[in-house]
Write an enzyme that holds these catalytic residues in place. Structure first.
Site, PDB file in Angstrom:
ATOM      1  N   GLY A 208       0.819  -1.216   0.000  1.00 37.17           N
ATOM      2  CA  GLY A 208       0.000   0.000   0.000  1.00 37.17           C
ATOM      3  C   GLY A 208       0.848   1.258   0.000  1.00 37.17           C
ATOM      4  O   GLY A 208       0.571   2.217   0.718  1.00 37.17           O
TER       5      GLY A 208
ATOM      6  N   SER B 195       1.290   3.421  -2.459  1.00 38.53           N
ATOM      7  CA  SER B 195       0.968   4.441  -3.476  1.00 38.53           C
ATOM      8  C   SER B 195       0.352   5.681  -2.853  1.00 38.53           C
ATOM      9  O   SER B 195       0.154   6.682  -3.546  1.00 38.53           O
ATOM     10  CB  SER B 195      -0.010   3.854  -4.500  1.00 38.53           C
ATOM     11  OG  SER B 195      -1.220   3.488  -3.856  1.00 38.53           O
TER      12      SER B 195
ATOM     13  N   ASP C 271      -1.167  -7.082  -5.244  1.00 35.92           N
ATOM     14  CA  ASP C 271      -2.492  -7.034  -4.631  1.00 35.92           C
ATOM     15  C   ASP C 271      -2.459  -7.969  -3.429  1.00 35.92           C
ATOM     16  O   ASP C 271      -2.291  -9.186  -3.597  1.00 35.92           O
ATOM     17  CB  ASP C 271      -3.538  -7.496  -5.664  1.00 35.92           C
ATOM     18  CG  ASP C 271      -4.956  -7.489  -5.104  1.00 35.92           C
ATOM     19  OD1 ASP C 271      -5.131  -7.209  -3.898  1.00 35.92           O
ATOM     20  OD2 ASP C 271      -5.887  -7.779  -5.884  1.00 35.92           O
TER      21      ASP C 271
ATOM     22  N   SER D 128      -1.666  -1.394  12.286  1.00 40.22           N
ATOM     23  CA  SER D 128      -3.016  -1.621  12.813  1.00 40.22           C
ATOM     24  C   SER D 128      -3.706  -0.269  12.875  1.00 40.22           C
ATOM     25  O   SER D 128      -3.666   0.506  11.912  1.00 40.22           O
ATOM     26  CB  SER D 128      -2.892  -2.301  14.175  1.00 40.22           C
ATOM     27  OG  SER D 128      -4.124  -2.405  14.816  1.00 40.22           O
TER      28      SER D 128
ATOM     29  N   TYR E 124     -14.398  -2.527  10.232  1.00 42.20           N
ATOM     30  CA  TYR E 124     -13.016  -2.031  10.180  1.00 42.20           C
ATOM     31  C   TYR E 124     -12.317  -2.352  11.498  1.00 42.20           C
ATOM     32  O   TYR E 124     -11.207  -2.905  11.517  1.00 42.20           O
ATOM     33  CB  TYR E 124     -12.999  -0.522   9.909  1.00 42.20           C
ATOM     34  CG  TYR E 124     -11.605   0.063   9.935  1.00 42.20           C
ATOM     35  CD1 TYR E 124     -10.702  -0.216   8.908  1.00 42.20           C
ATOM     36  CD2 TYR E 124     -11.173   0.863  10.986  1.00 42.20           C
ATOM     37  CE1 TYR E 124      -9.414   0.291   8.927  1.00 42.20           C
ATOM     38  CE2 TYR E 124      -9.889   1.377  11.019  1.00 42.20           C
ATOM     39  CZ  TYR E 124      -9.015   1.089   9.984  1.00 42.20           C
ATOM     40  OH  TYR E 124      -7.737   1.595  10.014  1.00 42.20           O
TER      41      TYR E 124
HETATM   42  N1  LIG Z   1      -5.692   7.348   7.791  1.00 45.22           N
HETATM   43  C1  LIG Z   1      -5.961   7.011   9.027  1.00 45.22           C
HETATM   44  O1  LIG Z   1      -6.558   7.806   9.786  1.00 45.22           O
HETATM   45  C2  LIG Z   1      -5.516   5.671   9.568  1.00 45.22           C
HETATM   46  C3  LIG Z   1      -5.558   5.486  10.953  1.00 45.22           C
HETATM   47  C4  LIG Z   1      -5.158   4.258  11.476  1.00 45.22           C
HETATM   48  C5  LIG Z   1      -4.711   3.255  10.653  1.00 45.22           C
HETATM   49  N2  LIG Z   1      -4.686   3.461   9.298  1.00 45.22           N
HETATM   50  C6  LIG Z   1      -4.224   2.337   8.478  1.00 45.22           C
HETATM   51  O2  LIG Z   1      -3.105   2.746   7.717  1.00 45.22           O
HETATM   52  C7  LIG Z   1      -3.009   1.947   6.545  1.00 45.22           C
HETATM   53  C8  LIG Z   1      -2.786   2.840   5.349  1.00 45.22           C
HETATM   54  O3  LIG Z   1      -3.916   3.636   5.151  1.00 45.22           O
HETATM   55  P1  LIG Z   1      -3.833   5.172   4.667  1.00 45.22           P
HETATM   56  O4  LIG Z   1      -4.496   5.975   5.713  1.00 45.22           O
HETATM   57  O5  LIG Z   1      -2.485   5.523   4.231  1.00 45.22           O
HETATM   58  O6  LIG Z   1      -4.867   5.098   3.442  1.00 45.22           O
HETATM   59  P2  LIG Z   1      -4.691   5.389   1.866  1.00 45.22           P
HETATM   60  O7  LIG Z   1      -4.070   6.721   1.652  1.00 45.22           O
HETATM   61  O8  LIG Z   1      -6.051   5.130   1.289  1.00 45.22           O
HETATM   62  O9  LIG Z   1      -3.668   4.244   1.399  1.00 45.22           O
HETATM   63  C9  LIG Z   1      -4.047   2.895   1.358  1.00 45.22           C
HETATM   64  C10 LIG Z   1      -3.032   2.124   0.544  1.00 45.22           C
HETATM   65  O10 LIG Z   1      -3.402   0.731   0.542  1.00 45.22           O
HETATM   66  C11 LIG Z   1      -3.367   0.260  -0.795  1.00 45.22           C
HETATM   67  N3  LIG Z   1      -4.264  -0.879  -0.950  1.00 45.22           N
HETATM   68  C12 LIG Z   1      -5.571  -0.965  -0.668  1.00 45.22           C
HETATM   69  N4  LIG Z   1      -6.032  -2.192  -0.968  1.00 45.22           N
HETATM   70  C13 LIG Z   1      -4.963  -2.909  -1.433  1.00 45.22           C
HETATM   71  C14 LIG Z   1      -4.793  -4.226  -1.906  1.00 45.22           C
HETATM   72  N5  LIG Z   1      -5.806  -5.115  -1.989  1.00 45.22           N
HETATM   73  N6  LIG Z   1      -3.544  -4.622  -2.286  1.00 45.22           N
HETATM   74  C15 LIG Z   1      -2.507  -3.762  -2.232  1.00 45.22           C
HETATM   75  N7  LIG Z   1      -2.607  -2.495  -1.805  1.00 45.22           N
HETATM   76  C16 LIG Z   1      -3.833  -2.072  -1.417  1.00 45.22           C
HETATM   77  C17 LIG Z   1      -3.731   1.472  -1.652  1.00 45.22           C
HETATM   78  O11 LIG Z   1      -3.196   1.374  -2.960  1.00 45.22           O
HETATM   79  P3  LIG Z   1      -3.989   0.845  -4.257  1.00 45.22           P
HETATM   80  O12 LIG Z   1      -5.393   1.318  -4.135  1.00 45.22           O
HETATM   81  O13 LIG Z   1      -3.211   1.434  -5.379  1.00 45.22           O
HETATM   82  O14 LIG Z   1      -3.859  -0.637  -4.212  1.00 45.22           O
HETATM   83  C18 LIG Z   1      -2.983   2.579  -0.913  1.00 45.22           C
HETATM   84  O15 LIG Z   1      -1.636   2.618  -1.328  1.00 45.22           O
HETATM   85  C19 LIG Z   1      -4.295   1.119   6.477  1.00 45.22           C
HETATM   86  O16 LIG Z   1      -4.043  -0.194   6.925  1.00 45.22           O
HETATM   87  C20 LIG Z   1      -5.218   1.841   7.444  1.00 45.22           C
HETATM   88  O17 LIG Z   1      -6.181   0.983   8.008  1.00 45.22           O
HETATM   89  C21 LIG Z   1      -5.073   4.637   8.738  1.00 45.22           C
END
Ligand SMILES: NC(=O)c1ccc[n+]([C@@H]2O[C@H](COP(=O)([O-])OP(=O)(O)OC[C@H]3O[C@@H](n4cnc5c(N)ncnc54)[C@H](OP(=O)(O)O)[C@@H]3O)[C@@H](O)[C@H]2O)c1
Length: 271
Positions: free
Chosen positions: A10, A12, A54, A132, A146
Protein backbone atom coordinates in the site's frame (compact mmCIF):
# COMPACT_ATOMS: atom_id res chain seq x y z
CA UNK A 1 20.78 1.55 7.72
CA UNK A 2 22.08 1.81 4.19
CA UNK A 3 21.03 -1.14 2.09
CA UNK A 4 18.46 -2.72 4.46
CA UNK A 5 15.80 -4.18 2.17
CA UNK A 6 12.21 -3.24 3.00
CA UNK A 7 8.96 -4.31 1.33
CA UNK A 8 5.98 -2.00 1.93
CA UNK A 9 2.39 -2.79 0.94
CA UNK A 10 0.00 0.00 0.00
CA UNK A 11 2.83 2.39 -0.85
CA UNK A 12 0.97 4.44 -3.48
CA UNK A 13 -0.74 6.74 -0.98
CA UNK A 14 -0.88 8.02 2.59
CA UNK A 15 1.04 6.21 5.30
CA UNK A 16 2.61 3.61 2.98
CA UNK A 17 3.82 6.25 0.56
CA UNK A 18 5.21 8.36 3.40
CA UNK A 19 7.03 5.27 4.78
CA UNK A 20 8.43 4.40 1.34
CA UNK A 21 9.73 7.91 0.67
CA UNK A 22 11.07 8.46 4.18
CA UNK A 23 12.88 5.11 4.35
CA UNK A 24 14.33 5.59 0.85
CA UNK A 25 15.66 9.01 1.95
CA UNK A 26 17.23 7.35 4.99
CA UNK A 27 19.16 4.93 2.81
CA UNK A 28 16.97 1.84 2.96
CA UNK A 29 16.46 -0.14 -0.23
CA UNK A 30 12.69 0.19 -0.53
CA UNK A 31 10.28 -1.90 -2.59
CA UNK A 32 6.87 -0.23 -2.53
CA UNK A 33 3.80 -2.03 -3.79
CA UNK A 34 0.13 -1.42 -4.52
CA UNK A 35 -2.54 -2.30 -7.07
CA UNK A 36 -2.10 0.99 -8.93
CA UNK A 37 1.69 0.61 -9.17
CA UNK A 38 3.13 -0.41 -12.56
CA UNK A 39 3.35 -4.09 -13.51
CA UNK A 40 6.84 -3.35 -14.79
CA UNK A 41 8.74 -2.11 -11.74
CA UNK A 42 9.80 1.54 -11.81
CA UNK A 43 12.74 2.94 -9.87
CA UNK A 44 12.55 6.59 -8.71
CA UNK A 45 15.60 8.88 -8.51
CA UNK A 46 15.72 8.19 -4.75
CA UNK A 47 16.09 4.48 -5.47
CA UNK A 48 12.55 3.56 -4.45
CA UNK A 49 11.21 0.69 -6.58
CA UNK A 50 7.43 0.60 -7.08
CA UNK A 51 5.63 -2.43 -8.48
CA UNK A 52 2.21 -4.06 -8.62
CA UNK A 53 1.06 -6.26 -5.78
CA UNK A 54 -2.49 -7.03 -4.63
CA UNK A 55 -2.50 -8.28 -1.04
CA UNK A 56 -5.84 -10.00 -1.71
CA UNK A 57 -4.14 -12.40 -4.10
CA UNK A 58 -1.85 -15.25 -2.92
CA UNK A 59 0.00 -15.43 -6.20
CA UNK A 60 0.58 -11.70 -6.48
CA UNK A 61 2.02 -11.61 -2.94
CA UNK A 62 4.33 -14.58 -3.55
CA UNK A 63 5.50 -13.10 -6.86
CA UNK A 64 6.16 -9.80 -5.10
CA UNK A 65 8.33 -11.39 -2.42
CA UNK A 66 10.15 -13.47 -5.08
CA UNK A 67 10.81 -10.30 -7.10
CA UNK A 68 12.39 -8.56 -4.10
CA UNK A 69 14.59 -11.60 -3.48
CA UNK A 70 15.71 -11.72 -7.11
CA UNK A 71 16.54 -8.02 -7.07
CA UNK A 72 18.03 -7.61 -3.62
CA UNK A 73 18.95 -11.13 -2.48
CA UNK A 74 17.32 -10.65 0.93
CA UNK A 75 14.34 -9.18 2.75
CA UNK A 76 15.13 -7.43 6.01
CA UNK A 77 11.76 -5.90 6.77
CA UNK A 78 8.12 -5.87 5.75
CA UNK A 79 5.64 -3.10 6.47
CA UNK A 80 2.10 -4.47 6.18
CA UNK A 81 0.22 -1.29 5.53
CA UNK A 82 -2.27 -1.90 2.68
CA UNK A 83 -5.80 -1.37 3.87
CA UNK A 84 -9.06 0.51 3.57
CA UNK A 85 -12.09 1.31 5.67
CA UNK A 86 -15.75 0.51 5.37
CA UNK A 87 -18.49 2.38 7.17
CA UNK A 88 -21.97 1.28 8.06
CA UNK A 89 -23.85 -0.26 10.94
CA UNK A 90 -23.05 -3.85 11.77
CA UNK A 91 -26.62 -4.79 10.87
CA UNK A 92 -26.42 -3.12 7.45
CA UNK A 93 -23.11 -4.73 6.49
CA UNK A 94 -23.55 -7.71 4.20
CA UNK A 95 -21.36 -10.77 4.69
CA UNK A 96 -19.76 -10.02 1.30
CA UNK A 97 -18.86 -6.48 2.40
CA UNK A 98 -17.53 -7.77 5.70
CA UNK A 99 -15.42 -10.41 3.95
CA UNK A 100 -13.96 -7.80 1.57
CA UNK A 101 -12.85 -5.72 4.57
CA UNK A 102 -11.22 -8.69 6.29
CA UNK A 103 -9.73 -9.93 3.00
CA UNK A 104 -7.52 -6.88 2.62
CA UNK A 105 -6.90 -5.67 6.16
CA UNK A 106 -6.53 -9.04 7.88
CA UNK A 107 -5.92 -11.78 5.30
CA UNK A 108 -3.73 -9.43 3.26
CA UNK A 109 -1.50 -8.95 6.29
CA UNK A 110 -1.49 -12.68 7.00
CA UNK A 111 -0.67 -13.50 3.36
CA UNK A 112 2.34 -11.21 3.29
CA UNK A 113 3.57 -12.48 6.68
CA UNK A 114 3.33 -16.09 5.44
CA UNK A 115 5.31 -15.26 2.30
CA UNK A 116 7.98 -13.29 4.17
CA UNK A 117 8.51 -15.55 7.20
CA UNK A 118 10.31 -18.45 5.44
CA UNK A 119 12.69 -15.94 3.87
CA UNK A 120 13.40 -14.23 7.18
CA UNK A 121 13.85 -17.56 8.99
CA UNK A 122 16.35 -18.71 6.38
CA UNK A 123 18.26 -15.45 6.76
CA UNK A 124 18.24 -15.72 10.55
CA UNK A 125 16.15 -12.62 11.19
CA UNK A 126 14.01 -9.76 10.02
CA UNK A 127 11.35 -7.29 11.13
CA UNK A 128 7.63 -7.31 10.39
CA UNK A 129 5.71 -4.13 11.12
CA UNK A 130 1.94 -4.48 10.96
CA UNK A 131 0.04 -1.22 10.62
CA UNK A 132 -3.02 -1.62 12.81
CA UNK A 133 -4.98 1.35 14.16
CA UNK A 134 -6.19 2.86 17.41
CA UNK A 135 -9.45 1.47 15.95
CA UNK A 136 -7.87 -1.92 16.62
CA UNK A 137 -7.88 -1.09 20.35
CA UNK A 138 -11.07 0.95 20.58
CA UNK A 139 -14.15 -0.23 18.66
CA UNK A 140 -15.51 2.59 16.53
CA UNK A 141 -19.28 2.91 16.03
CA UNK A 142 -20.33 2.47 12.38
CA UNK A 143 -16.85 1.17 11.64
CA UNK A 144 -17.44 -2.15 13.36
CA UNK A 145 -16.06 -4.27 10.54
CA UNK A 146 -13.02 -2.03 10.18
CA UNK A 147 -12.39 -2.35 13.91
CA UNK A 148 -12.95 -6.11 13.71
CA UNK A 149 -10.30 -6.34 10.97
CA UNK A 150 -7.79 -4.39 13.06
CA UNK A 151 -8.62 -6.23 16.33
CA UNK A 152 -7.84 -9.38 14.31
CA UNK A 153 -4.52 -7.92 13.15
CA UNK A 154 -3.70 -7.15 16.79
CA UNK A 155 -4.27 -10.74 17.93
CA UNK A 156 -2.42 -12.20 14.97
CA UNK A 157 0.55 -9.91 15.50
CA UNK A 158 0.90 -10.58 19.23
CA UNK A 159 0.84 -14.35 18.63
CA UNK A 160 3.27 -14.13 15.73
CA UNK A 161 5.64 -11.99 17.77
CA UNK A 162 5.98 -14.80 20.32
CA UNK A 163 6.27 -17.54 17.67
CA UNK A 164 8.84 -15.79 15.49
CA UNK A 165 11.04 -14.51 18.31
CA UNK A 166 13.21 -17.70 18.51
CA UNK A 167 14.13 -17.19 14.84
CA UNK A 168 15.34 -13.64 15.41
CA UNK A 169 12.26 -12.13 13.74
CA UNK A 170 10.84 -9.03 15.42
CA UNK A 171 7.10 -8.46 14.94
CA UNK A 172 5.68 -5.09 15.88
CA UNK A 173 2.34 -3.28 15.78
CA UNK A 174 1.99 0.37 14.83
CA UNK A 175 -1.33 1.90 15.83
CA UNK A 176 -1.95 5.23 14.12
CA UNK A 177 -4.73 7.52 15.28
CA UNK A 178 -6.42 9.77 12.74
CA UNK A 179 -4.03 10.50 9.90
CA UNK A 180 -4.48 12.78 6.87
CA UNK A 181 -4.40 10.39 3.92
CA UNK A 182 -6.50 9.10 1.04
CA UNK A 183 -8.23 6.79 3.54
CA UNK A 184 -11.14 9.19 4.21
CA UNK A 185 -12.15 9.67 0.57
CA UNK A 186 -11.70 5.98 -0.20
CA UNK A 187 -13.84 4.76 2.67
CA UNK A 188 -16.57 2.47 1.34
CA UNK A 189 -20.08 3.05 2.66
CA UNK A 190 -22.00 -0.21 2.87
CA UNK A 191 -24.78 -0.41 0.28
CA UNK A 192 -27.63 -0.68 2.79
CA UNK A 193 -26.57 2.49 4.65
CA UNK A 194 -28.32 4.74 2.10
CA UNK A 195 -31.86 3.75 3.20
CA UNK A 196 -31.08 2.55 6.69
CA UNK A 197 -32.94 3.14 9.94
CA UNK A 198 -29.48 3.91 11.34
CA UNK A 199 -28.93 6.70 8.82
CA UNK A 200 -29.32 9.76 11.12
CA UNK A 201 -26.90 8.25 13.69
CA UNK A 202 -24.54 7.03 11.01
CA UNK A 203 -24.30 10.44 9.33
CA UNK A 204 -23.64 12.17 12.65
CA UNK A 205 -20.86 9.75 13.55
CA UNK A 206 -19.26 9.79 10.10
CA UNK A 207 -19.11 13.59 10.14
CA UNK A 208 -17.02 13.48 13.33
CA UNK A 209 -14.85 10.66 11.96
CA UNK A 210 -14.12 12.43 8.68
CA UNK A 211 -13.40 15.79 10.32
CA UNK A 212 -10.96 14.14 12.75
CA UNK A 213 -9.18 12.33 9.92
CA UNK A 214 -8.89 15.46 7.77
CA UNK A 215 -7.36 17.27 10.78
CA UNK A 216 -5.27 14.26 11.71
CA UNK A 217 -1.56 13.70 11.96
CA UNK A 218 0.68 13.97 8.89
CA UNK A 219 1.54 10.46 7.64
CA UNK A 220 5.26 11.19 7.91
CA UNK A 221 4.84 10.94 11.71
CA UNK A 222 4.01 7.26 11.22
CA UNK A 223 6.95 6.84 8.83
CA UNK A 224 9.35 8.22 11.45
CA UNK A 225 8.08 5.71 14.00
CA UNK A 226 8.46 2.85 11.51
CA UNK A 227 12.03 3.91 10.83
CA UNK A 228 12.76 4.03 14.56
CA UNK A 229 11.38 0.47 14.89
CA UNK A 230 13.54 -0.80 12.02
CA UNK A 231 16.64 0.70 13.66
CA UNK A 232 15.80 -0.55 17.14
CA UNK A 233 17.62 -3.71 18.27
CA UNK A 234 14.66 -4.79 20.41
CA UNK A 235 11.48 -2.89 19.51
CA UNK A 236 8.43 -2.90 21.80
CA UNK A 237 5.33 -4.91 20.84
CA UNK A 238 3.31 -1.81 19.91
CA UNK A 239 3.75 1.86 19.07
CA UNK A 240 0.93 4.40 19.06
CA UNK A 241 1.16 7.45 16.81
CA UNK A 242 -1.30 10.30 16.60
CA UNK A 243 -3.16 13.03 18.43
CA UNK A 244 -2.52 12.98 22.19
CA UNK A 245 -6.20 12.65 23.17
CA UNK A 246 -6.58 9.60 20.97
CA UNK A 247 -3.52 7.90 22.46
CA UNK A 248 -4.85 8.82 25.90
CA UNK A 249 -8.23 7.25 25.07
CA UNK A 250 -6.48 4.00 24.09
CA UNK A 251 -4.58 4.00 27.39
CA UNK A 252 -7.78 4.73 29.36
CA UNK A 253 -9.47 1.70 27.85
CA UNK A 254 -7.32 -0.49 30.05
CA UNK A 255 -8.17 1.54 33.16
CA UNK A 256 -11.78 2.77 33.05
CA UNK A 257 -14.74 0.45 33.63
CA UNK A 258 -16.03 -0.81 30.25
CA UNK A 259 -19.47 0.75 30.69
CA UNK A 260 -17.98 4.19 31.35
CA UNK A 261 -15.45 3.88 28.55
CA UNK A 262 -18.03 2.91 25.90
CA UNK A 263 -20.37 5.67 27.12
CA UNK A 264 -17.57 8.24 26.70
CA UNK A 265 -16.76 6.99 23.17
CA UNK A 266 -20.40 7.07 22.08
CA UNK A 267 -20.83 10.60 23.49
CA UNK A 268 -17.71 11.71 21.66
CA UNK A 269 -19.28 10.50 18.42
CA UNK A 270 -22.57 12.25 19.30
CA UNK A 271 -24.57 9.07 19.76
N1 LIG B 1 -5.69 7.35 7.79
C1 LIG B 1 -5.96 7.01 9.03
O1 LIG B 1 -6.56 7.81 9.79
C2 LIG B 1 -5.52 5.67 9.57
C3 LIG B 1 -5.56 5.49 10.95
C4 LIG B 1 -5.16 4.26 11.48
C5 LIG B 1 -4.71 3.26 10.65
N2 LIG B 1 -4.69 3.46 9.30
C6 LIG B 1 -4.22 2.34 8.48
O2 LIG B 1 -3.11 2.75 7.72
C7 LIG B 1 -3.01 1.95 6.54
C8 LIG B 1 -2.79 2.84 5.35
O3 LIG B 1 -3.92 3.64 5.15
P1 LIG B 1 -3.83 5.17 4.67
O4 LIG B 1 -4.50 5.97 5.71
O5 LIG B 1 -2.49 5.52 4.23
O6 LIG B 1 -4.87 5.10 3.44
P2 LIG B 1 -4.69 5.39 1.87
O7 LIG B 1 -4.07 6.72 1.65
O8 LIG B 1 -6.05 5.13 1.29
O9 LIG B 1 -3.67 4.24 1.40
C9 LIG B 1 -4.05 2.90 1.36
C10 LIG B 1 -3.03 2.12 0.54
O10 LIG B 1 -3.40 0.73 0.54
C11 LIG B 1 -3.37 0.26 -0.80
N3 LIG B 1 -4.26 -0.88 -0.95
C12 LIG B 1 -5.57 -0.96 -0.67
N4 LIG B 1 -6.03 -2.19 -0.97
C13 LIG B 1 -4.96 -2.91 -1.43
C14 LIG B 1 -4.79 -4.23 -1.91
N5 LIG B 1 -5.81 -5.11 -1.99
N6 LIG B 1 -3.54 -4.62 -2.29
C15 LIG B 1 -2.51 -3.76 -2.23
N7 LIG B 1 -2.61 -2.50 -1.81
C16 LIG B 1 -3.83 -2.07 -1.42
C17 LIG B 1 -3.73 1.47 -1.65
O11 LIG B 1 -3.20 1.37 -2.96
P3 LIG B 1 -3.99 0.85 -4.26
O12 LIG B 1 -5.39 1.32 -4.14
O13 LIG B 1 -3.21 1.43 -5.38
O14 LIG B 1 -3.86 -0.64 -4.21
C18 LIG B 1 -2.98 2.58 -0.91
O15 LIG B 1 -1.64 2.62 -1.33
C19 LIG B 1 -4.29 1.12 6.48
O16 LIG B 1 -4.04 -0.19 6.93
C20 LIG B 1 -5.22 1.84 7.44
O17 LIG B 1 -6.18 0.98 8.01
C21 LIG B 1 -5.07 4.64 8.74
Amino acid sequence: MSGKVVLITGASSGIGKACAEYLAQKGYRVFGTSRSAPRNPEVSPTGLTMFYMDVNDDRSVQEGVDFVLRQAGRLDAVVNNAGFGIAGSVEDTSIEEAKAQLETNFFGTLRVCRAALPVMRAQGGGTIVNISSLGGIIALPFQGLYSASKFAVEGLTEALRMEAQPFGIRVVLVEPGDTRTGFTDRRVRVAASANSVYRPYFERVIQVVEADERNGTHPEAVARVVERILRHPNPAPRYRVGPFVQRLAAALKGVLPDRLFLWAISKYYRL
